[in-house]
Design a protein around this motif. Structure first.
Motif, mmCIF file in Angstrom:
data_model
loop_
_atom_site.group_PDB
_atom_site.id
_atom_site.type_symbol
_atom_site.label_atom_id
_atom_site.label_comp_id
_atom_site.label_asym_id
_atom_site.label_seq_id
_atom_site.Cartn_x
_atom_site.Cartn_y
_atom_site.Cartn_z
ATOM 1 N N VAL A 42 0.853 -1.181 0.000
ATOM 2 C CA VAL A 42 0.000 0.000 0.000
ATOM 3 C C VAL A 42 0.889 1.231 0.000
ATOM 4 N N SER A 43 0.338 2.336 -0.451
ATOM 5 C CA SER A 43 1.093 3.584 -0.479
ATOM 6 C C SER A 43 1.395 4.058 0.926
ATOM 7 N N MET A 44 2.642 4.470 1.135
ATOM 8 C CA MET A 44 3.057 5.024 2.420
ATOM 9 C C MET A 44 2.382 6.378 2.563
ATOM 10 N N THR A 45 1.607 6.518 3.623
ATOM 11 C CA THR A 45 0.848 7.727 3.834
ATOM 12 C C THR A 45 0.679 7.958 5.326
ATOM 13 N N ASP A 46 0.324 9.184 5.703
ATOM 14 C CA ASP A 46 0.046 9.475 7.109
ATOM 15 C C ASP A 46 -1.152 8.661 7.587
ATOM 16 N N GLY A 47 -2.067 8.345 6.688
ATOM 17 C CA GLY A 47 -3.262 7.572 7.018
ATOM 18 C C GLY A 47 -3.092 6.109 6.670
ATOM 19 N N LEU A 48 -1.982 5.503 7.110
ATOM 20 C CA LEU A 48 -1.681 4.120 6.745
ATOM 21 C C LEU A 48 -2.736 3.142 7.287
ATOM 22 N N ALA A 49 -3.199 3.335 8.509
ATOM 23 C CA ALA A 49 -4.228 2.457 9.072
ATOM 24 C C ALA A 49 -5.522 2.585 8.261
ATOM 25 N N ARG A 50 -5.862 3.792 7.870
ATOM 26 C CA ARG A 50 -7.064 4.018 7.050
ATOM 27 C C ARG A 50 -6.931 3.296 5.709
ATOM 28 N N LEU A 75 -15.511 2.783 5.401
ATOM 29 C CA LEU A 75 -14.837 3.266 6.596
ATOM 30 C C LEU A 75 -15.121 4.757 6.693
ATOM 31 N N LEU A 76 -15.766 5.170 7.781
ATOM 32 C CA LEU A 76 -16.101 6.587 7.966
ATOM 33 C C LEU A 76 -14.973 7.343 8.660
ATOM 34 N N ASP A 77 -14.329 6.693 9.631
ATOM 35 C CA ASP A 77 -13.256 7.363 10.356
ATOM 36 C C ASP A 77 -12.420 6.317 11.081
ATOM 37 N N ILE A 78 -11.212 6.687 11.380
ATOM 38 C CA ILE A 78 -10.330 5.844 12.182
ATOM 39 C C ILE A 78 -9.389 6.759 12.943
ATOM 40 N N SER A 79 -9.161 6.418 14.201
ATOM 41 C CA SER A 79 -8.209 7.179 15.008
ATOM 42 C C SER A 79 -7.501 6.214 15.945
ATOM 43 N N VAL A 80 -6.312 6.600 16.372
ATOM 44 C CA VAL A 80 -5.540 5.785 17.305
ATOM 45 C C VAL A 80 -5.125 6.669 18.468
ATOM 46 N N VAL A 84 -5.130 2.275 21.137
ATOM 47 C CA VAL A 84 -6.453 1.746 20.805
ATOM 48 C C VAL A 84 -6.916 2.410 19.512
ATOM 49 N N ALA A 85 -7.175 1.578 18.503
ATOM 50 C CA ALA A 85 -7.720 2.092 17.244
ATOM 51 C C ALA A 85 -9.232 2.077 17.349
ATOM 52 N N THR A 86 -9.845 3.218 17.071
ATOM 53 C CA THR A 86 -11.301 3.298 17.010
ATOM 54 C C THR A 86 -11.670 3.390 15.538
ATOM 55 N N VAL A 87 -12.413 2.384 15.066
ATOM 56 C CA VAL A 87 -12.815 2.343 13.661
ATOM 57 C C VAL A 87 -14.315 2.558 13.577
ATOM 58 N N ASP A 88 -14.700 3.502 12.743
ATOM 59 C CA ASP A 88 -16.109 3.858 12.562
ATOM 60 C C ASP A 88 -16.524 3.449 11.155
ATOM 61 N N SER A 119 2.582 -1.872 15.266
ATOM 62 C CA SER A 119 3.125 -1.883 16.626
ATOM 63 C C SER A 119 2.466 -0.840 17.527
ATOM 64 N N THR A 120 1.841 0.157 16.954
ATOM 65 C CA THR A 120 1.211 1.225 17.730
ATOM 66 C C THR A 120 -0.238 0.906 18.119
ATOM 67 N N ILE A 121 -0.744 -0.270 17.713
ATOM 68 C CA ILE A 121 -2.138 -0.630 18.008
ATOM 69 C C ILE A 121 -2.173 -1.973 18.733
ATOM 70 N N THR A 122 -2.804 -1.993 19.909
ATOM 71 C CA THR A 122 -2.952 -3.242 20.667
ATOM 72 C C THR A 122 -4.414 -3.657 20.827
ATOM 73 N N LYS A 123 -5.341 -2.714 20.656
ATOM 74 C CA LYS A 123 -6.773 -3.004 20.791
ATOM 75 C C LYS A 123 -7.546 -2.233 19.733
ATOM 76 N N VAL A 124 -8.769 -2.716 19.447
ATOM 77 C CA VAL A 124 -9.621 -2.074 18.453
ATOM 78 C C VAL A 124 -11.031 -1.925 19.022
ATOM 79 N N LEU A 125 -11.594 -0.736 18.860
ATOM 80 C CA LEU A 125 -12.962 -0.443 19.270
ATOM 81 C C LEU A 125 -13.779 -0.157 18.022
ATOM 82 N N PHE A 126 -14.941 -0.798 17.916
ATOM 83 C CA PHE A 126 -15.814 -0.627 16.754
ATOM 84 C C PHE A 126 -16.902 0.401 17.023
ATOM 85 N N LEU A 127 -17.134 1.263 16.039
ATOM 86 C CA LEU A 127 -18.281 2.167 16.014
ATOM 87 C C LEU A 127 -19.006 1.929 14.693
#
Length: 151
Positions: A42-50, A75-80, A84-88, A119-127
């Motif tokens: 995937v393209s290296m970007t600031d929004g790599l998780a997205r 995917l509406l939004d994602i934040s870490v 904890v990554a919160t995926v909406d 490595s920066t994500i250990t848990k995920v919360l779903f919205l």
């Protein structure tokens, strides 16, 4: 618990272009019993998780893997924050889900295991549509953040 198997979908994985990064996406195997990893550039970007979740939504490239995200889901939004990554996701994550306990588990842990490859994500919360939800299809409690589970 079985360790997820990974396969390399990119013949030239040792020569990754400077503007790309290799990620592992988790899809269901043919029997919907286990997750199997698929490497993808995937393209290296600031929004790599997205970008990684958007690739997961697109589905697998391998013929012996099945998509885990229901058709039409966005995917509406994602934040870490604090690992904890919160995926909406859009409402289609629930509305278009085929159901079943195995299918729900594959959907949930494909997202969790894909994101916890970072490595920066250990848990995920779903919205869904910006709101916490208790379950996707009535079989799993996703009202709290979830840790990786190799299935």
């Amino acid at each position: 618990m079985k360790k997820a198997k990974t396969s390399n979908n990119n013949a030239a994985s040792d020569t990754i272009p400077a503007n790309q990064v290799e990620v592992v996406l988790y899809f269901s195997d043919e029997q919907a019993q286990n997750l199997t990893g698929e490497k993808r550039l995937v393209s290296m970007t600031d929004g790599l998780a997205r970008e990684t979740i958007n690739q997961l939504i697109k589905g697998p490239a391998k013929e012996d893997s099945n998509a885990t995200i229901p058709a039409g889901t966005r995917l509406l939004d994602i934040s870490v924050i604090d690992n904890v990554a919160t995926v909406d996701f859009s409402k289609e994550l629930i509305d278009n889900h085929t159901g079943g306990s195995a299918g729900e588990q594959m959907t949930v842990y494909s997202v969790v295991n894909t994101l916890t490859e970072f490595s920066t994500i250990t848990k995920v919360l779903f919205l869904v549509e910006g709101q916490k939800v208790d379950t996707l299809a009535g079989h799993m409690d996703i009202s709290r953040s979830l840790e990786r589970r190799d299935i």
